[in-house]
Design an enzyme around this catalytic site. Structure first.
Site, mmCIF file in Angstrom:
data_model
loop_
_atom_site.group_PDB
_atom_site.id
_atom_site.type_symbol
_atom_site.label_atom_id
_atom_site.label_comp_id
_atom_site.label_asym_id
_atom_site.label_seq_id
_atom_site.Cartn_x
_atom_site.Cartn_y
_atom_site.Cartn_z
ATOM 1 N N ASP A 42 25.317 152.613 69.178
ATOM 2 C CA ASP A 42 25.417 152.091 67.814
ATOM 3 C C ASP A 42 26.684 151.246 67.774
ATOM 4 O O ASP A 42 27.795 151.774 67.961
ATOM 5 C CB ASP A 42 25.503 153.273 66.826
ATOM 6 C CG ASP A 42 25.590 152.814 65.371
ATOM 7 O OD1 ASP A 42 25.869 151.615 65.131
ATOM 8 O OD2 ASP A 42 25.375 153.652 64.487
ATOM 9 N N SER A 62 23.358 132.073 66.112
ATOM 10 C CA SER A 62 22.367 131.669 65.112
ATOM 11 C C SER A 62 22.741 130.312 64.545
ATOM 12 O O SER A 62 23.925 129.964 64.485
ATOM 13 C CB SER A 62 22.366 132.697 63.984
ATOM 14 O OG SER A 62 21.605 132.242 62.894
ATOM 15 N N TYR A 99 25.649 136.687 55.804
ATOM 16 C CA TYR A 99 25.137 136.625 57.179
ATOM 17 C C TYR A 99 25.796 135.453 57.907
ATOM 18 O O TYR A 99 26.278 135.586 59.033
ATOM 19 C CB TYR A 99 23.613 136.473 57.165
ATOM 20 C CG TYR A 99 23.028 136.289 58.540
ATOM 21 C CD1 TYR A 99 22.941 137.361 59.424
ATOM 22 C CD2 TYR A 99 22.586 135.042 58.976
ATOM 23 C CE1 TYR A 99 22.416 137.198 60.701
ATOM 24 C CE2 TYR A 99 22.055 134.866 60.240
ATOM 25 C CZ TYR A 99 21.979 135.949 61.103
ATOM 26 O OH TYR A 99 21.466 135.780 62.371
ATOM 27 N N LYS A 139 28.164 135.238 61.259
ATOM 28 C CA LYS A 139 27.795 134.485 62.467
ATOM 29 C C LYS A 139 28.776 133.325 62.732
ATOM 30 O O LYS A 139 28.999 132.954 63.885
ATOM 31 C CB LYS A 139 26.354 133.982 62.364
ATOM 32 C CG LYS A 139 25.316 135.113 62.444
ATOM 33 C CD LYS A 139 25.287 135.772 63.838
ATOM 34 C CE LYS A 139 24.133 136.718 64.019
ATOM 35 N NZ LYS A 139 24.095 137.393 65.317
#
Ligand SMILES: NC(=O)c1ccc[n+]([C@@H]2O[C@H](COP(=O)([O-])OP(=O)(O)OC[C@H]3O[C@@H](n4cnc5c(N)ncnc54)[C@H](OP(=O)(O)O)[C@@H]3O)[C@@H](O)[C@H]2O)c1
Length: 307
Positions: free
Chosen positions: A66, A143, A156, A160
């Site tokens: 994790d 991304s 997000y 990134k």
């Protein structure tokens, strides 16, 4: 023959699962893959894929890891029987979609913790050994959301973008160590990513102003269309990881699809950001088929649906 030991985070589905089974079933039989899972009870689909691809015995092992838990990262590292990892793939990630004002501080913190701090935890665990051995490859799933802002993906994208800074900075200082960092920049990929999107748990849009709600539903329509029409198969993306892994002169960035590049270039060509903001507004809030920054139908539409 010594096999290349690869450890991949986030293998329960999507890119991680496809990459793990692609490498483990490679005809060269030159990879030993450690596919890791936040929760080992989700490893069923990986073994089904491994069976259907005919991964030979011993080519694939699973470990719990994790990225939000430094102890679990250390325990996974200790269970690599070869004693070292040649290729580390930092792939685990999570999205967060919706108007910024609906997200709880917990939801924001958790996306940053998985995507950014989680990647740092994994790097901190494996990098010292690579530096000591003067050898190693680090591949990070990047991304288009790390290269340009995408509406309603604000947090997000922040995570990134941070990954871009992290990897670019590391790549510079790791040059004398012979350790290479590469980002595999993905546009939309058809995985479980969107289903797992956190939309700010328990949050409703009722308190959001009408214009934002309207923009959000326009964006969702656009995004669904982009994923449907231009989303890549994770198998295709896995091949880009292989290309990066085998490149004798590893680059900092590889692009899973050429479709991202026109917007990347547009963004760089006008450092004020004005051209990009206007173009992305036009693209993201159009109900028409995806259009390029010049308003004409171009491949620049690819990937504009995030994440
Ligand atoms: N799909 C796209 O369009 C796209 C585009 C650009 C970049 N990416 C990036 O690609 C990467 C992989 O995403 P995907 O598209 O393959 O989506 P996915 O199928 O949802 O895979 C994400 C993986 O990350 C794992 N993960 C989440 N939190 C974790 C944690 N705390 N520790 C360890 N693993 C954790 C998930 O495990 P659980 O199932 O246990 O949650 C899952 O295995 C992500 O970094 C994402 O940002 C995706």
């Amino acid at each position: 023959m010594d096999r290349t030991v690869v450890l991949i985070t986030g293998c329960s589905s999507g890119i991680g699962l496809h990459l793990a089974t692609r490498l483990a079933s490679d005809p060269s039989r030159s990879f030993k893959v450690y596919a890791t899972f936040r929760d080992l009870s989700t490893q069923g689909p990986l073994w089904e894929a491994a069976e259907s691809r005919g991964c030979p015995p011993g080519s694939l092992e699973t470990l719990q890891l994790d990225v939000q838990d430094a102890d679990s990262v250390a325990a996974a590292r200790a269970r690599v029987t070869e004693g070292c990892v040649d290729v580390l793939v930092c792939n685990a990630g999570r999205g967060l979609l919706g108007p910024l004002e609906v997200h709880s501080a917990d939801a924001v913190g958790s996306v940053l913790d998985v995507n950014l701090v989680g990647t740092v935890r994994v790097l901190q665990a494996f990098l010292p050994d690579m530096k000591r051995r003067h050898s190693g490859r680090i591949l990070v799933t990047g991304s288009m959301g790390g290269l340009m802002g995408i509406p309603f993906n604000d947090v997000y994208c922040a995570s990134k973008f941070a990954i871009e800074g992290l990897c670019e900075s590391l790549a510079i200082q790791l040059l004398p160590f012979g350790v290479h960092v590469s980002l595999i920049e993905c546009g939309p990929v058809r995985t479980a990513f969107q289903e797992k999107f956190q939309m700010g748990r328990g949050v409703v849009l009722d308190n959001v102003d009408a214009q934002t709600r309207n923009l959000f539903s326009q964006y969702l329509r656009h995004s669904k269309q982009v994923f449907r029409e231009q989303g890549q198969d994770p198998e295709e993306v896995a091949e880009v990881f292989l290309t990066a892994m085998r490149d004798p002169r590893p680059a900092l960035r590889y692009f899973s699809s050429e479709g991202i590049l026109p917007l990347v270039r547009l963004r760089l060509s006008d450092p004020s950001g004005c051209s990009y903001v206007a173009a992305m507004h036009r693209i993201g809030f159009s109900d028409k088929p995806a259009h390029g920054p010049d308003g004409a139908g171009t491949e620049a539409g690819a990937g504009t649906g995030g994440p």
